[in-house]
Write an enzyme that holds these catalytic residues in place. Structure first.
Site, PDB file in Angstrom:
ATOM      1  N   LYS A 179       0.841  -1.212   0.000  1.00  0.00           N
ATOM      2  CA  LYS A 179       0.000   0.000   0.000  1.00  0.00           C
ATOM      3  C   LYS A 179       0.872   1.256   0.000  1.00  0.00           C
ATOM      4  O   LYS A 179       0.540   2.235  -0.654  1.00  0.00           O
ATOM      5  CB  LYS A 179      -0.916   0.009   1.227  1.00  0.00           C
ATOM      6  CG  LYS A 179      -1.914  -1.140   1.269  1.00  0.00           C
ATOM      7  CD  LYS A 179      -3.316  -0.686   0.952  1.00  0.00           C
ATOM      8  CE  LYS A 179      -4.304  -1.816   0.850  1.00  0.00           C
ATOM      9  NZ  LYS A 179      -4.553  -2.467   2.146  1.00  0.00           N
TER      10      LYS A 179
ATOM     11  N   LYS B  44      -8.790 -15.978 -13.555  1.00  0.00           N
ATOM     12  CA  LYS B  44      -9.490 -15.698 -12.290  1.00  0.00           C
ATOM     13  C   LYS B  44     -10.494 -14.581 -12.503  1.00  0.00           C
ATOM     14  O   LYS B  44     -10.168 -13.542 -13.083  1.00  0.00           O
ATOM     15  CB  LYS B  44      -8.469 -15.292 -11.231  1.00  0.00           C
ATOM     16  CG  LYS B  44      -9.089 -15.107  -9.865  1.00  0.00           C
ATOM     17  CD  LYS B  44      -8.036 -14.926  -8.778  1.00  0.00           C
ATOM     18  CE  LYS B  44      -8.689 -14.781  -7.425  1.00  0.00           C
ATOM     19  NZ  LYS B  44      -8.628 -13.476  -6.840  1.00  0.00           N
TER      20      LYS B  44
ATOM     21  N   LYS C  92     -12.527  -8.006 -10.405  1.00  0.00           N
ATOM     22  CA  LYS C  92     -12.864  -6.688 -10.942  1.00  0.00           C
ATOM     23  C   LYS C  92     -11.762  -6.276 -11.916  1.00  0.00           C
ATOM     24  O   LYS C  92     -10.592  -6.463 -11.632  1.00  0.00           O
ATOM     25  CB  LYS C  92     -12.920  -5.660  -9.809  1.00  0.00           C
ATOM     26  CG  LYS C  92     -13.987  -5.951  -8.789  1.00  0.00           C
ATOM     27  CD  LYS C  92     -13.826  -5.041  -7.572  1.00  0.00           C
ATOM     28  CE  LYS C  92     -14.483  -5.632  -6.353  1.00  0.00           C
ATOM     29  NZ  LYS C  92     -13.680  -6.674  -5.683  1.00  0.00           N
TER      30      LYS C  92
HETATM   31  P1  ADP Z   1     -11.452  -8.923  -6.505  1.00  0.00           P
HETATM   32  O1  ADP Z   1     -10.372  -9.884  -6.893  1.00  0.00           O
HETATM   33  O2  ADP Z   1     -12.556  -8.864  -7.504  1.00  0.00           O
HETATM   34  O3  ADP Z   1     -10.938  -7.572  -6.107  1.00  0.00           O
HETATM   35  P2  ADP Z   1     -11.643  -9.303  -3.685  1.00  0.00           P
HETATM   36  O4  ADP Z   1     -10.169  -9.285  -3.610  1.00  0.00           O
HETATM   37  O5  ADP Z   1     -12.433  -8.175  -3.155  1.00  0.00           O
HETATM   38  O6  ADP Z   1     -12.085  -9.559  -5.203  1.00  0.00           O
HETATM   39  O7  ADP Z   1     -12.134 -10.671  -3.030  1.00  0.00           O
HETATM   40  C1  ADP Z   1     -13.003 -10.800  -1.954  1.00  0.00           C
HETATM   41  C2  ADP Z   1     -13.143 -12.269  -1.625  1.00  0.00           C
HETATM   42  O8  ADP Z   1     -13.601 -13.023  -2.743  1.00  0.00           O
HETATM   43  C3  ADP Z   1     -11.833 -12.929  -1.197  1.00  0.00           C
HETATM   44  O9  ADP Z   1     -12.110 -13.836  -0.152  1.00  0.00           O
HETATM   45  C4  ADP Z   1     -11.366 -13.672  -2.421  1.00  0.00           C
HETATM   46  O10 ADP Z   1     -10.594 -14.790  -2.117  1.00  0.00           O
HETATM   47  C5  ADP Z   1     -12.685 -14.054  -3.067  1.00  0.00           C
HETATM   48  N1  ADP Z   1     -12.538 -14.126  -4.536  1.00  0.00           N
HETATM   49  C6  ADP Z   1     -12.359 -13.074  -5.375  1.00  0.00           C
HETATM   50  N2  ADP Z   1     -12.281 -13.480  -6.657  1.00  0.00           N
HETATM   51  C7  ADP Z   1     -12.423 -14.829  -6.648  1.00  0.00           C
HETATM   52  C8  ADP Z   1     -12.430 -15.855  -7.663  1.00  0.00           C
HETATM   53  N3  ADP Z   1     -12.312 -15.575  -8.958  1.00  0.00           N
HETATM   54  N4  ADP Z   1     -12.595 -17.134  -7.270  1.00  0.00           N
HETATM   55  C9  ADP Z   1     -12.746 -17.431  -5.964  1.00  0.00           C
HETATM   56  N5  ADP Z   1     -12.734 -16.532  -4.977  1.00  0.00           N
HETATM   57  C10 ADP Z   1     -12.575 -15.250  -5.285  1.00  0.00           C
END
Ligand code: ADP
Ligand code: TRP
Length: 332
Positions: free
Chosen positions: A111, A194, A197
């Protein structure tokens, strides 16, 4: 029965990856354990100090988790800043948290690199606030992913240090909740492997988005020119499409397209059309819940009020006991 605490960052809308990766496990946990789920709005100030739309983001997150089935009758669902006791525990734990160890935390370093103009003390002490969230309830288990393991390790360190410093056996050392086989990685639509966002928003299927948009995104998902030999191994982008299908479609459907692939007869257009149908069948009721909950602010307020009330029962007790252990006296 375990006592479980988890914090949810109020960032963005939920996509299918979040659903199958995190939310679904929360739904299982609330059936079996004593769960405290809170929206970490204090934490969000470490990266967004003047969040104009914080209320809106918090509302979005609450609505979407409830729409997925998080149940305030089964779990305690609250807003972090409604339970101000956490701020006092954070202050007290800060006295036993050392600069050196905080500076070595990977998420802090990352960060600090990302926002060199705002390396604030809150960012440095993020793991202390997270420890306070967890220790406030004396949680035994914390369901977090790999990226939070270091923070959880620090929570254990702070708990142990507190116990040693005041010669008590007061805070339990919480462990990660291990989901075992229940952790599914959901692939995205852009072939990157994966769902997440992205800048265009086209990699993820969001639970709240217009269903026409969902269909369009799926029809545009990345594929290849198609198989040229029978039973050939699938390249990664195609494996991803099949994986996504295996998450939302029936076994028969997946087997059908698998056979088509192996026979070199597959038409990706047909496969994606089917995938879109199955995704929409899954998402539609959740989306309906989202739309209805958004309008029902009275209910949302009630959820937070009731959650805060329950969370404060633990929180108040912890703060009273911690003050006593450290040696604060209210009277001479
Ligand atoms: P992003 O990757 O969209 O920013 P976050 O980091 O906010 O998502 O993830 C929030 C939660 O969702 C975490 O526990 C993360 O492990 C899970 N998660 C996010 N994307 C996936 C995915 N493609 N498959 C499984 N779990 C996911
Ligand atoms: N740091 C967590 C995340 O980024 C959110 C969080 C804050 C949390 N406090 C917590 C998670 C307490 C578990 C327990 O996802």
């Amino acid at each position: 029965m375990e006592k479980i605490v988890s914090g949810i960052r109020p960032t963005g809308n939920l996509h299918l990856g979040n659903y199958f990766g995190a939310v679904k496990n929360f739904l299982r946990l609330q059936e079996e354990h004593n769960c405290y789920f809170f929206i970490a709005d204090y934490h969000s100030l470490t990266t967004h100090p003047t969040p104009g739309d914080l209320t809106e983001s918090v509302k979005n997150v609450l609505v979407e988790y409830l729409a997925c089935g998080l149940d305030p009758e089964k779990a305690t669902i609250y807003l972090q800043s409604d339970v101000q006791e956490v701020a006092e525990l954070y202050l007290l734990l800060n006295m036993n948290a050392y600069m050196g160890e905080l500076q070595r935390v990977a998420s802090f370093k990352e960060k600090a690199r990302k926002q060199p103009q705002n390396i604030n003390a809150g960012l440095l002490t993020y793991p202390v606030l997270m420890a306070a969230d967890i220790l406030l309830h004396h949680a035994s288990k914390v369901p977090v992913g790999q990226d939070q393991q270091q923070h959880l390790e620090m929570t254990r360190t702070f708990a142990r240090r507190f116990n040693n410093m005041y010669k008590v056996d007061y805070f339990p050392e919480p462990e990660a909740y291990n989901f075992g086989d229940n952790l599914i990685k959901v692939p995205g639509l852009d072939g990157s492997g994966k769902m997440g966002k992205s800048e265009t928003g086209n990699n993820a299927i969001f639970l709240s988005e217009d269903l026409k948009k969902t269909r369009k995104k799926i029809m545009r998902a990345v594929t290849d020119a198609g198989p040229t030999q029978k039973n050939q191994e699938k390249p990664e982008v195609i494996q991803n499409l099949f994986k996504l299908m295996s998450i939302v479609s029936s076994k028969d459907t997946v087997e059908y397209f698998d056979e088509q692939y192996n026979e070199c007869k597959i038409r990706y257009g047909d496969m994606k059309k089917q995938l879109a149908e199955d995704v929409i069948r899954f998402v539609e009721p959740i989306k309906q819940n989202i739309d209805e909950l958004h309008k029902n602010e009275e209910y949302l307020n009630k959820v937070f009020e009731q959650g805060a009330e329950r969370a404060k029962e633990n929180a108040g007790k912890t703060i009273r006991q911690v003050r006593e252990i450290i040696g604060f006296k209210n009277k001479f």
